[in-house]
Write a protein that holds these residues in place. Structure first.
Motif, PDB file in Angstrom:
ATOM      1  N   LYS A 238       0.830  -1.212   0.000  1.00 13.84           N
ATOM      2  CA  LYS A 238       0.000   0.000   0.000  1.00 13.84           C
ATOM      3  C   LYS A 238       0.859   1.254   0.000  1.00 13.84           C
ATOM      4  CE  LYS A 238      -3.595   2.471   2.555  1.00 13.84           C
ATOM      5  NZ  LYS A 238      -4.506   2.456   3.725  1.00 13.84           N
ATOM      6  N   ASP A 243      -0.557   0.711  -8.878  1.00 12.45           N
ATOM      7  CA  ASP A 243      -1.797   0.731  -9.656  1.00 12.45           C
ATOM      8  C   ASP A 243      -2.310  -0.683  -9.921  1.00 12.45           C
ATOM      9  OD1 ASP A 243       0.121  -0.033 -11.476  1.00 12.45           O
ATOM     10  OD2 ASP A 243      -0.341   1.511 -12.964  1.00 12.45           O
ATOM     11  N   GLY A 264      -7.708  -1.013   2.204  1.00 13.04           N
ATOM     12  CA  GLY A 264      -8.177  -0.086   1.183  1.00 13.04           C
ATOM     13  C   GLY A 264      -7.565  -0.246  -0.185  1.00 13.04           C
ATOM     14  N   ILE A 265      -6.888  -1.379  -0.450  1.00 11.80           N
ATOM     15  CA  ILE A 265      -6.361  -1.625  -1.787  1.00 11.80           C
ATOM     16  C   ILE A 265      -6.843  -2.979  -2.300  1.00 11.80           C
ATOM     17  CG2 ILE A 265      -4.331  -0.131  -1.589  1.00 11.80           C
ATOM     18  CD1 ILE A 265      -2.651  -2.628  -1.006  1.00 11.80           C
ATOM     19  N   ASP A 268     -11.559  -4.107  -5.558  1.00 15.04           N
ATOM     20  CA  ASP A 268     -12.497  -3.067  -5.998  1.00 15.04           C
ATOM     21  C   ASP A 268     -11.842  -1.703  -6.081  1.00 15.04           C
ATOM     22  OD1 ASP A 268     -12.153  -3.153  -3.221  1.00 15.04           O
ATOM     23  OD2 ASP A 268     -14.074  -2.172  -2.836  1.00 15.04           O
ATOM     24  N   LYS A 269     -10.637  -1.572  -5.566  1.00 14.13           N
ATOM     25  CA  LYS A 269      -9.916  -0.298  -5.570  1.00 14.13           C
ATOM     26  C   LYS A 269      -8.679  -0.337  -6.469  1.00 14.13           C
ATOM     27  CE  LYS A 269     -12.562   1.249  -2.157  1.00 14.13           C
ATOM     28  NZ  LYS A 269     -13.571   2.322  -2.341  1.00 14.13           N
ATOM     29  N   VAL A 270      -7.964  -1.451  -6.426  1.00 14.16           N
ATOM     30  CA  VAL A 270      -6.710  -1.607  -7.170  1.00 14.16           C
ATOM     31  C   VAL A 270      -6.772  -2.916  -7.945  1.00 14.16           C
ATOM     32  CG1 VAL A 270      -4.195  -1.847  -6.982  1.00 14.16           C
ATOM     33  CG2 VAL A 270      -5.415  -0.304  -5.431  1.00 14.16           C
TER      34      VAL A 270
END
Length: 427
Positions: A238, A243, A264-265, A268-270
């Motif tokens: 993180k 990307d 948070g990665i 659905d985000k990365v």
């Protein structure tokens, strides 16, 4: 990428000696001779082909066991229905391979050798195969893995007695790098388990991705798959602001995906990329609905046909994944054809003709048809359920197909593309 296309790696990746183009089979007597085993162990042929199957029933790759055993059992049933090998029914002895945290596979190999098996099919894990390959090949017994992709086996001192139907990770690493680059990824983070498979595939991906002009977010993060938590490793990824995340692992991958989501990665985000060791229809069990949508993964082999799936489900109606079932089927069929061609059930004699079984003559795709060509004195080329094999002098497939899969909104994956090409020999 679109379904059914053949992808060509760019000039930078081609420099790594992997050319992903349409290719054809080819061999020579010189190649066959260089692959011949040089074991000094005596061959005790008794007329009955005996196989040991050491595949995962427990451990970090246990989800691969059911399809692999089903592939073995289906092939043996077809061989025996066609009259068996050398006029006798093929025998098989099943055993658990566990994983590298136990000595289950070593004990299983000892037991199989004591039974007098001519060949051992397994293990699935490259790390596990390394725990018993020496005792098997030094005993003059053929070892044939349907799923080892570790780079180490290409030039391993196996006296010509080790073969595999899965291509080395020189191939998977290059395809995965091309997929990521084609998706516009410029700075991926790589998380890989600490063993011959994980570190080898991580290195192959990194080499190919950077050779094509990409940049890794950080050096591959190598983790202990038995660690109680992956918070620190995910935290490293993180902090590099990637990307994409390339996750190379086994059963522990679900815990890592959960930690990616927590930090948070998540997928659905990365963008998330998986590999053959963790691409599974059960990966999304217990995860939020749709969380895996868009995640991609690679898996050696052509798409499993509906006919083969139906036949495998008759063997094991509980199958969910079909990973390496075709390769396991091909391992048995290739060994059986080798015994017929050599007119011997001795592992060393079989190994000496496996290059010939998969390279010369007219194509045939099952034991009965290929055996008919042997009986007629015709040259033949076994192209199996996993695609063309064409063994090289190292016992590696010289050509292969890599499937690219994508997860849907139901957290189940489906095929997106298939990449075919020639695989370089050596590590």
């Amino acid at each position: 990428m679109t379904m059914g296309t053949t992808v060509k790696i760019g000039a930078a990746l081609a420099a790594s000696a992997l050319v992903l183009t349409a290719c054809s089979s080819g061999s020579s007597e010189e190649t066959a001779a260089s692959a011949a085993p040089s074991s000094s162990a005596s061959c005790e042929a008794d007329g009955t082909l005996k196989l040991g199957a050491i595949l995962p029933q427990t451990g970090s790759l246990s989800y691969l066991g059911p399809p692999e055993f089903a592939g073995v059992d289906l092939a043996i049933a077809e061989v025996n229905d066609a009259g068996g090998v050398l006029g006798e029914q093929v025998e098989v002895f099943r055993a658990d391979s566990g994983d590298t945290t136990t000595s289950i596979a070593v004990t299983a190999a000892d037991e199989q050798l004591q039974r007098g098996v001519d060949a051992i099919i397994g293990a699935a894990s490259s790390g596990v195969s390394l725990t018993f390959i020496d005792k098997v090949t030094q005993a003059g017994v053929l070892q044939f893995s349907p799923a080892n992709t570790g780079l180490v086996f290409s030039d391993y001192p196996d006296t010509g007695l080790y073969f595999r139907t899965a291509p080395s990770d020189l191939f998977q690493g290059a395809v995965l790098a091309e997929v990521a680059a084609s998706d516009g990824i410029t700075k991926p983070a790589v998380l890989a388990l600490q063993d011959a498979y994980g570190e080898g595939l991580a290195g192959s991906f990194a080499d190919n991705f950077t050779a094509a002009g990409g940049t890794l977010a950080l050096d591959p993060v190598i983790y202990d798959p038995q660690a109680p938590s992956f918070e620190a490793e995910v935290g490293q990824a993180k902090a590099s602001d990637p990307d994409a995340v390339v996750l190379i692992g086994f059963e522990e991958s679900k815990k890592i995906v959960q930690e990616l989501i927590k930090q948070g990665i998540g997928p659905d985000k990365v963008q998330l990329y998986l590999v053959d060791g963790n691409l599974s229809q059960t990966l999304g069990d217990g995860l939020p609905d749709g969380i895996l949508e868009g995640a991609k993964g690679t898996q050696p082999g052509v798409e499993t046909s509906d006919e083969l799936r139906a036949a495998l489900l008759e063997i094991d109606p509980e199958l969910v994944d079909f990973n390496y079932a075709p390769e396991s089927y091909d391992a048995v069929t290739t060994i059986a054809l080798g015994a017929e061609l050599a007119q011997s059930d001795c592992g060393a004699d079989i190994a000496a003709v496996l290059v010939e079984v998969t390279n010369n003559g007219a194509e045939c795709t099952n034991f009965a048809d290929c055996k008919a060509k042997i009986d007629a004195g015709e040259d033949f080329n076994y192209n199996g359920q996993s695609g063309p094999i064409s063994f090289d002098e190292n016992g590696d497939p010289s050509e292969a197909t890599m499937g690219v899969y994508i997860y849907r909104a139901d957290n189940q994956y489906a095929s997106e593309d298939f990449v075919s090409g020639q695989v370089p020999s050596g590590s």
